[in-house]
Design an enzyme around this catalytic site. Structure first.
Site, PDB file in Angstrom:
ATOM      1  CB  SER A 250      30.330 -55.779  37.859  1.00 55.90           C
ATOM      2  OG  SER A 250      30.178 -54.800  36.864  1.00 55.90           O
TER       3      SER A 250
ATOM      4  CE1 TYR B 129      35.702 -56.120  36.956  1.00 58.61           C
ATOM      5  CE2 TYR B 129      33.824 -55.546  35.575  1.00 58.61           C
ATOM      6  CZ  TYR B 129      34.488 -55.483  36.791  1.00 58.61           C
ATOM      7  OH  TYR B 129      33.926 -54.790  37.841  1.00 58.61           O
TER       8      TYR B 129
END
Ligand SMILES: NC(=O)c1ccc[n+]([C@@H]2O[C@H](COP(=O)([O-])OP(=O)(O)OC[C@H]3O[C@@H](n4cnc5c(N)ncnc54)[C@H](OP(=O)(O)O)[C@@H]3O)[C@@H](O)[C@H]2O)c1
Length: 282
Positions: free
Chosen positions: A142, A155
């Protein structure tokens, strides 16, 4: 150029979100797809869609956080389908929260799902790939792995870990015939985590489609791309790369950009929604 046709591809997170679009793109390449997720109905839906596109899909329901049982799953796949040629580690979860409020369970859940399970699956599949002198591991990271984001710090850490681990393996296994790609999408429209958060992505941050991600995965495999940044347009991708390059010298500059385009504010609101159970949690 790597040919995907007739290859066996193990795709985690195949029951919904971006995984479904990646499965569609693989079906168009005529790969045999082995999909993993916890939801049987989700896998069945993906299987039917893949079949309608003329592809092959075999679903296995499995909770990937059971890392100690992944070896049994890999053995079962080897015995009942075929050895895996391409692994796409796509499964991911996020929990919006200020760091001090995370529980140990939260830390374990995100790090195991996003990072440890990908490592263990790869560790189990590598010997057979090395023996055959070919293979490709694609890790769906990401933009949050390129630059830390507030209120989603575990995350970010897991996605940064995926990028650095991919970078290490590419060098360690150079000239073995096994290739490694890290895919770094930004905000995504239509389906998946951005949509499930229930809050629109910041206008200035750029938003891409699930098809952009799926196409990038196919291109990364075919052209052996080490790292792919996905943002709304070629210009947005270039500017994002320049911003990250500047961030290597002055991280606070990118902190200010993220405050200006309202990434920090959005994540704070997501954390509030999460605490109030308004966030559609996986
Ligand atoms: N969408 C975005 O905006 C975006 C942006 C950047 C990066 N990404 C990355 O792209 C990947 C896919 O994201 P997404 O948006 O498609 O997420 P999603 O819609 O939440 O889908 C996640 C997938 O992972 C599976 N999964 C979650 N926990 C699992 C577990 N313990 N065991 C097995 N399967 C599990 C889910 O299936 P079950 O629930 O059926 O198990 C589902 O198929 C993730 O790695 C994410 O970090 C997404």
């Amino acid at each position: 150029m790597t040919i995907i046709t007739n290859k066996t591809v193990l795709l985690t997170g195949a029951s919904r979100g971006l995984g479904v679009h990646i499965a569609h793109a693989l079906a168009k390449e005529q790969a045999t797809i082995i999909g993993i997720s916890r939801s049987k109905p989700g896998l069945n839906k993906t299987r039917d869609e893949v079949k309608a596109l003329g592809g092959q899909f075999i679903g296995f329901t499995f909770d990937i956080t059971n890392v100690e049982h992944l070896s049994g799953l890999v053995q079962h796949i080897n015995n009942t389908v075929s050895p895996v040629d391409i692994l796409i580690n796509n499964t991911g979860v996020e929990i919006y929260q200020s760091f001090a409020n995370y529980s140990l369970k939260d830390l374990q859940s995100v790090l195991t799902t996003n990072l440890l399970a990908a490592m263990e699956l790869t560790r189990l599949l590598l010997p057979s790939m090395l023996e055959r002198g070919s293979g490709h591991i694609v890790n769906i990271s990401s933009l949050a792995g390129k630059k830390g984001v507030p209120y989603n710090s575990i995350y970010s850490a897991s996605k940064a870990g995926l990028i650095m681990w991919t970078d290490s393996l590419r060098q360690e296994l150079v000239r073995t015939g096994i290739n490694f790609s890290a895919i770094c999408p930004g905000y995504i429209s239509e389906t998946g985590m951005t949509v499930d958060s229930g809050l629109p992505a910041p206008t200035l941050a750029g938003i891409s489609t699930p098809q952009d991600v799926a196409n990038s995965v196919i291109r990364a495999i075919k052209k052996n791309k080490a790292e792919v940044i996905i943002n709304e347009s070629a210009i947005a991708e270039f500017l994002t790369k320049v911003m990250f390059a500047i961030g290597q010298i002055t991280p606070q500059f990118v902190d200010a950009v993220y405050r200006w385009i309202a990434v920090a504010k959005l994540n704070q609101m997501r954390a509030e929604n999460f605490a109030n159970n308004q966030y559609k949690r996986a």
